[in-house]
Design a protein around this motif. Sequence first.
Motif, short mmCIF file in Angstrom:
data_model
loop_
_atom_site.label_atom_id
_atom_site.label_comp_id
_atom_site.label_asym_id
_atom_site.label_seq_id
_atom_site.Cartn_x
_atom_site.Cartn_y
_atom_site.Cartn_z
N LEU A 221 -12.28 35.02 42.86
CA LEU A 221 -11.19 34.21 42.20
C LEU A 221 -9.96 34.85 42.25
N VAL A 222 -9.38 36.07 43.13
CA VAL A 222 -8.42 36.11 43.52
C VAL A 222 -7.81 35.88 44.81
N SER A 229 -4.10 36.18 41.04
CA SER A 229 -5.34 35.10 40.63
C SER A 229 -4.96 33.89 41.02
N LEU A 230 -5.74 33.41 41.30
CA LEU A 230 -5.70 32.07 42.34
C LEU A 230 -5.35 30.84 40.85
N THR A 231 -5.21 29.91 41.60
CA THR A 231 -4.57 28.60 40.37
C THR A 231 -5.37 27.56 40.91
N ALA A 237 -11.79 24.88 42.66
CA ALA A 237 -13.39 25.04 43.49
C ALA A 237 -14.01 26.10 43.37
N ARG A 238 -13.22 27.37 43.21
CA ARG A 238 -14.39 28.26 43.28
C ARG A 238 -15.27 28.37 42.23
N LEU A 239 -14.90 27.92 40.48
CA LEU A 239 -15.65 27.51 39.47
C LEU A 239 -16.03 26.87 39.38
N ALA A 266 -11.28 33.69 34.11
CA ALA A 266 -10.53 32.43 34.91
C ALA A 266 -11.34 31.14 34.08
N LEU A 267 -12.23 31.44 33.91
CA LEU A 267 -12.59 30.36 33.06
C LEU A 267 -12.14 29.72 31.82
#
Length: 296
Positions: A221-222, A229-231, A237-239, A266-267
């Motif tokens: 997620l990073v 952190s990804l955004t 997509a990762r979640l 992240a969620l």
Amino acid sequence: MTTPVPRIPLELPDDLVSTDWLAEHLHDERLVVVDVSVLGIDSPSGFRWVSGLDDHLIEGHVPGAIFADLIDELSEPGPYTFTRPGLERLARALRALGIDDGTAVVAYDASIGHWAARFWWLLRSAGFANVAVLDGGLAAWRAEGRELETGFRTPRAAGEPTLAPQAGYWAEGDEVRRIVRAEAAGVLVCALPPADFRGESGRRARPGHIPGSVNVPVGSLVAQETRRSLTGDALAARLAPATGGGAAPIIVYCGAGIAAAGTAFALRRAGRSAAIYDGSLEEWLADPEAPLVTLA
């Protein structure tokens, strides 16, 4: 006699703040910056977690940052490594850090942000809302060539923080068992690395994951280069394995509730409610009959 004017709180822009924002507000007396780094080491007696205090003092930290001990002061003593503290213990620890109702808090760590997310989760679940995580943590701060400070910083004097438990942040083992037995709806999310999820690696007595779980590793997620952190679509997509269950409750776990905090954080940033199974696999494996699944 003049009545003191109440201090206007510093407003945080989001649950995740940039290094630019922190640098701009670093010397605001209403802000408390907290380093919550924890290190994992292999020793002759086996793997163990140790405080990141020595690195904080010697290798350097964000100027003015206070070190917070997630291993002892911010965990409840007991059979599991990082059991969330009760409100009295948490309030005492926060006051010792200089945190009260008049402060904004930014937490960071020297890893990928999951320790800072754990600290964020402890505070938010106790009703302290004015807290954020530093995006990219100490790695991003260092990479940008920003100032570092060594040595000990005395926390500011603080009053008693107002805390109250908030619903929806924590899940218990019985809730997880009901999902496993299909007695309740829910999505179980394992935040451990894929090899641990599959049962190919790990330090636990029994390998694998809780039946029915999906895998959303916190490390995915990073951005690996920056640890930021990804955004947006990349994060979504990762979640996706966790969010594909519609409105079903999401419960995140890992080994001891730390990686889970990063994935759950992240969620929440993506607009989905999630709870952490605090005991995670440490508690699950305490029951020798508790099932695990391997894909190896």
